[in-house]
Design a protein around this motif. Structure first.
Motif, PDB file in Angstrom:
ATOM      1  N   ALA A  22       0.838  -1.212   0.000  1.00 40.93           N
ATOM      2  CA  ALA A  22       0.000   0.000   0.000  1.00 40.93           C
ATOM      3  C   ALA A  22       0.864   1.250   0.000  1.00 40.93           C
ATOM      4  CB  ALA A  22      -0.932  -0.002   1.215  1.00 40.93           C
ATOM      5  N   ARG A  23       1.907   1.251   0.817  1.00 41.77           N
ATOM      6  CA  ARG A  23       2.790   2.419   0.881  1.00 41.77           C
ATOM      7  C   ARG A  23       3.531   2.629  -0.438  1.00 41.77           C
ATOM      8  NH1 ARG A  23       3.197   0.591   6.291  1.00 41.77           N
ATOM      9  NH2 ARG A  23       5.045  -0.668   5.872  1.00 41.77           N
ATOM     10  N   ALA A  24       3.775   1.555  -1.173  1.00 36.16           N
ATOM     11  CA  ALA A  24       4.458   1.659  -2.465  1.00 36.16           C
ATOM     12  C   ALA A  24       3.516   2.158  -3.566  1.00 36.16           C
ATOM     13  CB  ALA A  24       5.053   0.304  -2.863  1.00 36.16           C
ATOM     14  N   CYS A  25       2.203   1.983  -3.376  1.00 36.46           N
ATOM     15  CA  CYS A  25       1.202   2.404  -4.368  1.00 36.46           C
ATOM     16  C   CYS A  25       0.940   3.896  -4.222  1.00 36.46           C
ATOM     17  CB  CYS A  25      -0.113   1.655  -4.161  1.00 36.46           C
ATOM     18  SG  CYS A  25      -0.218   0.106  -5.000  1.00 36.46           S
ATOM     19  N   THR A  26       1.489   4.687  -5.104  1.00 37.46           N
ATOM     20  CA  THR A  26       1.286   6.128  -5.024  1.00 37.46           C
ATOM     21  C   THR A  26       0.173   6.606  -5.951  1.00 37.46           C
ATOM     22  OG1 THR A  26       3.019   6.441  -6.660  1.00 37.46           O
ATOM     23  CG2 THR A  26       3.672   6.558  -4.338  1.00 37.46           C
ATOM     24  N   GLY A  27      -0.342   5.729  -6.770  1.00 36.90           N
ATOM     25  CA  GLY A  27      -1.421   6.085  -7.693  1.00 36.90           C
ATOM     26  C   GLY A  27      -2.265   4.870  -7.994  1.00 36.90           C
ATOM     27  N   ALA A  28      -2.931   4.906  -9.121  1.00 33.31           N
ATOM     28  CA  ALA A  28      -3.814   3.816  -9.527  1.00 33.31           C
ATOM     29  C   ALA A  28      -3.022   2.536  -9.728  1.00 33.31           C
ATOM     30  CB  ALA A  28      -4.531   4.191 -10.818  1.00 33.31           C
ATOM     31  N   ALA A  29      -3.654   1.404  -9.418  1.00 28.34           N
ATOM     32  CA  ALA A  29      -3.027   0.098  -9.612  1.00 28.34           C
ATOM     33  C   ALA A  29      -4.111  -0.966  -9.655  1.00 28.34           C
ATOM     34  CB  ALA A  29      -2.046  -0.202  -8.487  1.00 28.34           C
ATOM     35  N   VAL A  30      -3.848  -2.019 -10.408  1.00 29.98           N
ATOM     36  CA  VAL A  30      -4.714  -3.190 -10.436  1.00 29.98           C
ATOM     37  C   VAL A  30      -3.890  -4.353  -9.900  1.00 29.98           C
ATOM     38  CG1 VAL A  30      -6.064  -4.772 -11.860  1.00 29.98           C
ATOM     39  CG2 VAL A  30      -6.030  -2.321 -12.401  1.00 29.98           C
ATOM     40  N   VAL A  66     -18.127  -6.245  -4.659  1.00 31.27           N
ATOM     41  CA  VAL A  66     -17.192  -5.125  -4.525  1.00 31.27           C
ATOM     42  C   VAL A  66     -17.514  -4.305  -3.281  1.00 31.27           C
ATOM     43  CG1 VAL A  66     -18.548  -3.580  -6.025  1.00 31.27           C
ATOM     44  CG2 VAL A  66     -16.095  -3.168  -5.711  1.00 31.27           C
ATOM     45  N   GLU A  67     -16.462  -3.880  -2.599  1.00 35.09           N
ATOM     46  CA  GLU A  67     -16.589  -2.991  -1.447  1.00 35.09           C
ATOM     47  C   GLU A  67     -15.773  -1.738  -1.766  1.00 35.09           C
ATOM     48  OE1 GLU A  67     -18.200  -1.881   1.990  1.00 35.09           O
ATOM     49  OE2 GLU A  67     -18.478  -3.939   1.287  1.00 35.09           O
ATOM     50  N   PRO A  68     -16.437  -0.580  -1.890  1.00 38.26           N
ATOM     51  CA  PRO A  68     -15.700   0.652  -2.189  1.00 38.26           C
ATOM     52  C   PRO A  68     -15.180   1.319  -0.915  1.00 38.26           C
ATOM     53  CG  PRO A  68     -18.052   1.059  -2.266  1.00 38.26           C
ATOM     54  CD  PRO A  68     -17.881  -0.393  -1.929  1.00 38.26           C
ATOM     55  N   TYR A  69     -14.014   1.927  -1.022  1.00 35.60           N
ATOM     56  CA  TYR A  69     -13.417   2.684   0.081  1.00 35.60           C
ATOM     57  C   TYR A  69     -12.938   4.008  -0.472  1.00 35.60           C
ATOM     58  CZ  TYR A  69     -13.182  -1.835   2.457  1.00 35.60           C
ATOM     59  OH  TYR A  69     -13.498  -3.046   3.019  1.00 35.60           O
ATOM     60  N   GLN A  70     -13.200   5.087   0.253  1.00 34.52           N
ATOM     61  CA  GLN A  70     -12.657   6.398  -0.101  1.00 34.52           C
ATOM     62  C   GLN A  70     -11.649   6.751   0.977  1.00 34.52           C
ATOM     63  OE1 GLN A  70     -13.498   7.969  -3.058  1.00 34.52           O
ATOM     64  NE2 GLN A  70     -11.746   9.249  -2.564  1.00 34.52           N
ATOM     65  N   LEU A  71     -10.379   6.793   0.606  1.00 30.12           N
ATOM     66  CA  LEU A  71      -9.298   7.032   1.558  1.00 30.12           C
ATOM     67  C   LEU A  71      -8.592   8.311   1.165  1.00 30.12           C
ATOM     68  CD1 LEU A  71      -8.105   3.356   1.385  1.00 30.12           C
ATOM     69  CD2 LEU A  71      -9.412   4.377   3.247  1.00 30.12           C
ATOM     70  N   ASP A  72      -8.797   9.362   1.952  1.00 30.20           N
ATOM     71  CA  ASP A  72      -8.316  10.698   1.592  1.00 30.20           C
ATOM     72  C   ASP A  72      -8.873  11.020   0.207  1.00 30.20           C
ATOM     73  OD1 ASP A  72      -6.967  11.093   4.009  1.00 30.20           O
ATOM     74  OD2 ASP A  72      -5.206  10.039   3.259  1.00 30.20           O
ATOM     75  N   ALA A  73      -8.018  11.283  -0.748  1.00 22.94           N
ATOM     76  CA  ALA A  73      -8.490  11.612  -2.093  1.00 22.94           C
ATOM     77  C   ALA A  73      -8.408  10.400  -3.020  1.00 22.94           C
ATOM     78  CB  ALA A  73      -7.665  12.760  -2.664  1.00 22.94           C
ATOM     79  N   ARG A  74      -8.202   9.221  -2.452  1.00 19.47           N
ATOM     80  CA  ARG A  74      -8.010   8.023  -3.271  1.00 19.47           C
ATOM     81  C   ARG A  74      -9.188   7.071  -3.143  1.00 19.47           C
ATOM     82  NH1 ARG A  74      -2.083   5.981  -1.711  1.00 19.47           N
ATOM     83  NH2 ARG A  74      -2.377   4.722  -3.553  1.00 19.47           N
ATOM     84  N   ALA A  75      -9.588   6.522  -4.258  1.00 17.17           N
ATOM     85  CA  ALA A  75     -10.619   5.488  -4.262  1.00 17.17           C
ATOM     86  C   ALA A  75      -9.941   4.126  -4.327  1.00 17.17           C
ATOM     87  CB  ALA A  75     -11.549   5.674  -5.452  1.00 17.17           C
ATOM     88  N   LEU A  76     -10.454   3.202  -3.536  1.00 22.39           N
ATOM     89  CA  LEU A  76      -9.977   1.828  -3.582  1.00 22.39           C
ATOM     90  C   LEU A  76     -11.193   0.926  -3.658  1.00 22.39           C
ATOM     91  CD1 LEU A  76      -7.128   0.145  -1.742  1.00 22.39           C
ATOM     92  CD2 LEU A  76      -9.362  -0.958  -1.763  1.00 22.39           C
ATOM     93  N   THR A 100     -10.728   2.968 -13.581  1.00 23.81           N
ATOM     94  CA  THR A 100     -10.686   4.267 -14.261  1.00 23.81           C
ATOM     95  C   THR A 100      -9.288   4.789 -14.513  1.00 23.81           C
ATOM     96  OG1 THR A 100     -10.722   5.446 -12.166  1.00 23.81           O
ATOM     97  CG2 THR A 100     -12.869   4.936 -13.177  1.00 23.81           C
ATOM     98  N   GLY A 101      -8.291   4.157 -13.934  1.00 26.70           N
ATOM     99  CA  GLY A 101      -6.950   4.713 -14.039  1.00 26.70           C
ATOM    100  C   GLY A 101      -6.663   5.681 -12.913  1.00 26.70           C
ATOM    101  N   GLU A 102      -7.622   5.840 -12.011  1.00 26.57           N
ATOM    102  CA  GLU A 102      -7.434   6.705 -10.850  1.00 26.57           C
ATOM    103  C   GLU A 102      -7.584   5.939  -9.545  1.00 26.57           C
ATOM    104  OE1 GLU A 102     -10.127   9.969 -11.223  1.00 26.57           O
ATOM    105  OE2 GLU A 102      -9.457  10.423 -13.251  1.00 26.57           O
ATOM    106  N   ALA A 103      -8.063   4.719  -9.603  1.00 28.28           N
ATOM    107  CA  ALA A 103      -8.367   3.950  -8.399  1.00 28.28           C
ATOM    108  C   ALA A 103      -7.392   2.771  -8.240  1.00 28.28           C
ATOM    109  CB  ALA A 103      -9.797   3.411  -8.471  1.00 28.28           C
ATOM    110  N   ILE A 104      -7.286   2.325  -6.995  1.00 29.44           N
ATOM    111  CA  ILE A 104      -6.587   1.080  -6.713  1.00 29.44           C
ATOM    112  C   ILE A 104      -7.660  -0.007  -6.676  1.00 29.44           C
ATOM    113  CG2 ILE A 104      -5.260  -0.226  -5.008  1.00 29.44           C
ATOM    114  CD1 ILE A 104      -4.148   2.489  -4.017  1.00 29.44           C
ATOM    115  N   CYS A 105      -7.425  -1.083  -7.395  1.00 30.24           N
ATOM    116  CA  CYS A 105      -8.376  -2.192  -7.424  1.00 30.24           C
ATOM    117  C   CYS A 105      -7.686  -3.464  -6.957  1.00 30.24           C
ATOM    118  CB  CYS A 105      -8.944  -2.390  -8.822  1.00 30.24           C
ATOM    119  SG  CYS A 105      -9.957  -1.010  -9.392  1.00 30.24           S
ATOM    120  N   LEU A 106      -8.152  -4.009  -5.817  1.00 29.43           N
ATOM    121  CA  LEU A 106      -7.682  -5.289  -5.305  1.00 29.43           C
ATOM    122  C   LEU A 106      -8.731  -6.318  -5.715  1.00 29.43           C
ATOM    123  CD1 LEU A 106      -6.713  -4.297  -1.628  1.00 29.43           C
ATOM    124  CD2 LEU A 106      -5.225  -4.387  -3.641  1.00 29.43           C
TER     125      LEU A 106
END
Length: 154
Positions: A22-30, A66-76, A100-106
């Protein structure tokens, strides 16, 4: 393709791996999460989410998909596709809107969505090794390679 194997002797190590990634993920990731039932996919996800500031419960979205999370300005978005009968069901739930290219998707059980899901940046396979676990990280993109390198060095 960059790979890394990490020994996970206990639950705390699995949570820590989630936090490091998580700490290594600075932006969107799948990130695809593979492993048998009980291998630690949701535990990993809990460590990941808590490292990004989530305070509440983290449960596997087995029935909701799916379970959405809004963490600060990041969507997961945390997906669990274990009960998915047909990958086409993902189209009906608007799956493309999540990637979307803006969210982290696990994505737990990504093989259930084959042909519909976008390719991962990183595939993480959790497997049993006696009473412990082992994590195999496999990069599938430049981002995945960077994440794998950062976790291996941490």
């Amino acid at each position: 393709m960059k790979t890394c194997v990490i020994s996970l002797p206990d639950e705390a190590a699995t949570l820590d791996l989630g936090a490091k990634l998580a700490r290594a993920c600075t932006g969107a990731a799948v990130i695809y999460l593979y492993g048998d039932l009980g291998a630690g996919k949701t535990t990993f996800s809990r460590g990941f989410l808590q490292a990004l500031g989530h305070q509440g419960n983290v449960k596997s979205p087995t029935y909701t998909l799916v379970e959405p999370y809004q963490l600060d300005a990041r969507a997961l978005y945390h997906f669990d596709l274990y009960r998915l009968a047909d990958p086409e069901e993902l189209e009906f739930m608007g799956i493309r809107d999540y990637f979307t290219g803006e969210a982290i998707c696990l994505v737990e059980w990504p093989q259930q969505g084959a042909g519909v899901l976008p390719p991962p940046d990183l595939a993480l396979t959790l497997s049993y090794v006696g009473a412990a676990r082992e994590a195999h990280l496999e990069a599938h993109s430049a981002l995945g390679e960077r994440l794998t390198e950062q976790v291996a060095q941490a």
